[in-house]
Motif scaffolding. Sequence first.
Motif, mmCIF file in Angstrom:
data_model
loop_
_atom_site.group_PDB
_atom_site.id
_atom_site.type_symbol
_atom_site.label_atom_id
_atom_site.label_comp_id
_atom_site.label_asym_id
_atom_site.label_seq_id
_atom_site.Cartn_x
_atom_site.Cartn_y
_atom_site.Cartn_z
ATOM 1 N N ALA A 148 -2.930 5.056 7.340
ATOM 2 C CA ALA A 148 -3.474 3.858 6.711
ATOM 3 C C ALA A 148 -3.118 3.807 5.230
ATOM 4 O O ALA A 148 -2.780 2.740 4.680
ATOM 5 C CB ALA A 148 -4.990 3.815 6.902
ATOM 6 N N ARG A 149 -3.174 4.962 4.569
ATOM 7 C CA ARG A 149 -2.804 5.011 3.150
ATOM 8 C C ARG A 149 -1.331 4.666 2.955
ATOM 9 O O ARG A 149 -0.964 3.929 2.029
ATOM 10 C CB ARG A 149 -3.092 6.399 2.589
ATOM 11 N N VAL A 150 -0.483 5.199 3.835
ATOM 12 C CA VAL A 150 0.950 4.914 3.718
ATOM 13 C C VAL A 150 1.216 3.423 3.896
ATOM 14 O O VAL A 150 1.971 2.807 3.131
ATOM 15 C CB VAL A 150 1.740 5.732 4.760
ATOM 16 N N LYS A 151 0.597 2.813 4.907
ATOM 17 C CA LYS A 151 0.807 1.386 5.146
ATOM 18 C C LYS A 151 0.304 0.559 3.981
ATOM 19 O O LYS A 151 0.943 -0.420 3.565
ATOM 20 C CB LYS A 151 0.109 0.962 6.436
ATOM 21 N N ALA A 152 -0.850 0.934 3.444
ATOM 22 C CA ALA A 152 -1.398 0.189 2.311
ATOM 23 C C ALA A 152 -0.497 0.327 1.090
ATOM 24 O O ALA A 152 -0.221 -0.657 0.388
ATOM 25 C CB ALA A 152 -2.808 0.683 1.995
ATOM 26 N N ASN A 153 -0.018 1.558 0.831
ATOM 27 C CA ASN A 153 0.862 1.767 -0.317
ATOM 28 C C ASN A 153 2.193 1.047 -0.149
ATOM 29 O O ASN A 153 2.726 0.463 -1.096
ATOM 30 C CB ASN A 153 1.098 3.266 -0.519
ATOM 31 N N GLY A 158 5.788 -3.105 -1.387
ATOM 32 C CA GLY A 158 6.816 -3.938 -0.758
ATOM 33 C C GLY A 158 7.976 -3.148 -0.206
ATOM 34 O O GLY A 158 9.124 -3.580 -0.283
ATOM 35 N N ILE A 159 7.702 -1.949 0.350
ATOM 36 C CA ILE A 159 8.784 -1.109 0.869
ATOM 37 C C ILE A 159 8.552 -0.765 2.328
ATOM 38 O O ILE A 159 9.113 0.209 2.824
ATOM 39 C CB ILE A 159 8.900 0.196 0.050
ATOM 40 N N GLY A 160 7.751 -1.541 3.007
ATOM 41 C CA GLY A 160 7.474 -1.246 4.401
ATOM 42 C C GLY A 160 8.681 -1.506 5.281
ATOM 43 O O GLY A 160 9.685 -2.104 4.872
ATOM 44 N N SER A 161 8.612 -1.054 6.521
ATOM 45 C CA SER A 161 9.720 -1.231 7.456
ATOM 46 C C SER A 161 9.924 -2.681 7.839
ATOM 47 O O SER A 161 10.984 -3.058 8.330
ATOM 48 C CB SER A 161 9.459 -0.404 8.727
ATOM 49 N N GLN A 162 8.922 -3.533 7.620
ATOM 50 C CA GLN A 162 9.017 -4.942 7.976
ATOM 51 C C GLN A 162 9.521 -5.799 6.836
ATOM 52 O O GLN A 162 9.679 -7.004 6.992
ATOM 53 C CB GLN A 162 7.634 -5.464 8.428
#
Length: 260
Positions: A148-153, A158-162
């Motif tokens: 959850a922390r990784v997704k929030a960060n 703005g560096i998520g896989s999506q």
Amino acid sequence: MSLTSRLRVILRSKSDRALTRLEDPREALDDSYEQQVKMLQQVRQGLAEVATAKKRIELQGQEMGGRYQRLGDQAQEALNQDREDLARTALERRSLLEGQVAAIRDQYLALAQQQAQLQDNERRLAERVAAFRTEKETIKATYAASEARVKANEAAAGIGSQVGAVGADLDRARDRVAQMQARAAATDELLSSGALNDATAAPDADLERQLSAGATKADVDRQLQSMKNARAADRSPGPHPGSRGGTDAWLGIGEGTTTP
């Protein structure tokens, strides 16, 4: 972005999600826990079967013990009645029964030892499974919190896989908007120039529209010339002879040539 590129992005995204599920330690921990639970159930099932067999032999031994006691009493009663032959028969049967009791006693002791070992194994395995379950839930909770922390960060940075897919969607949306705006401007020009005809309009409607516009222009020109002539003759224009006065003056609008 072309259709092939879009399909490549979609397939890459799906493959990434599949790999993420395969590498998820929570699923591996759950699978391992289920295997240990199955082992514990098998041990308990074996323990129940051994206990059942031991109980069956115990009941058989108790029945033999009762018969052994009756044969001894019968031998004693036969001697009391001076029936040595019957006493001998009872003692012979009692002797055979002693061998049978000795055999099932060995089986009973072996099953009792096996049951004790299974009980000890079941206890230790149950403790290990319980400890593993506690550790598993702790690891899963820690992993979920970290995820959850990784997704929030990533969302914040703005560096998520999506992000790549989102950027591509934005580019496609901008292209579509620009195309639609250009098409709207082009159709406006075609309509105003008359090059784009209304398929639902009546035949020769464009000619009627142009003739009506020409008649309106000619009428305006006549009225303007009349005003110029009146000003040149230094007289104020009066109401049209055919015009009406009062509240129904509007009824005269358009009757003949209108002079302001």
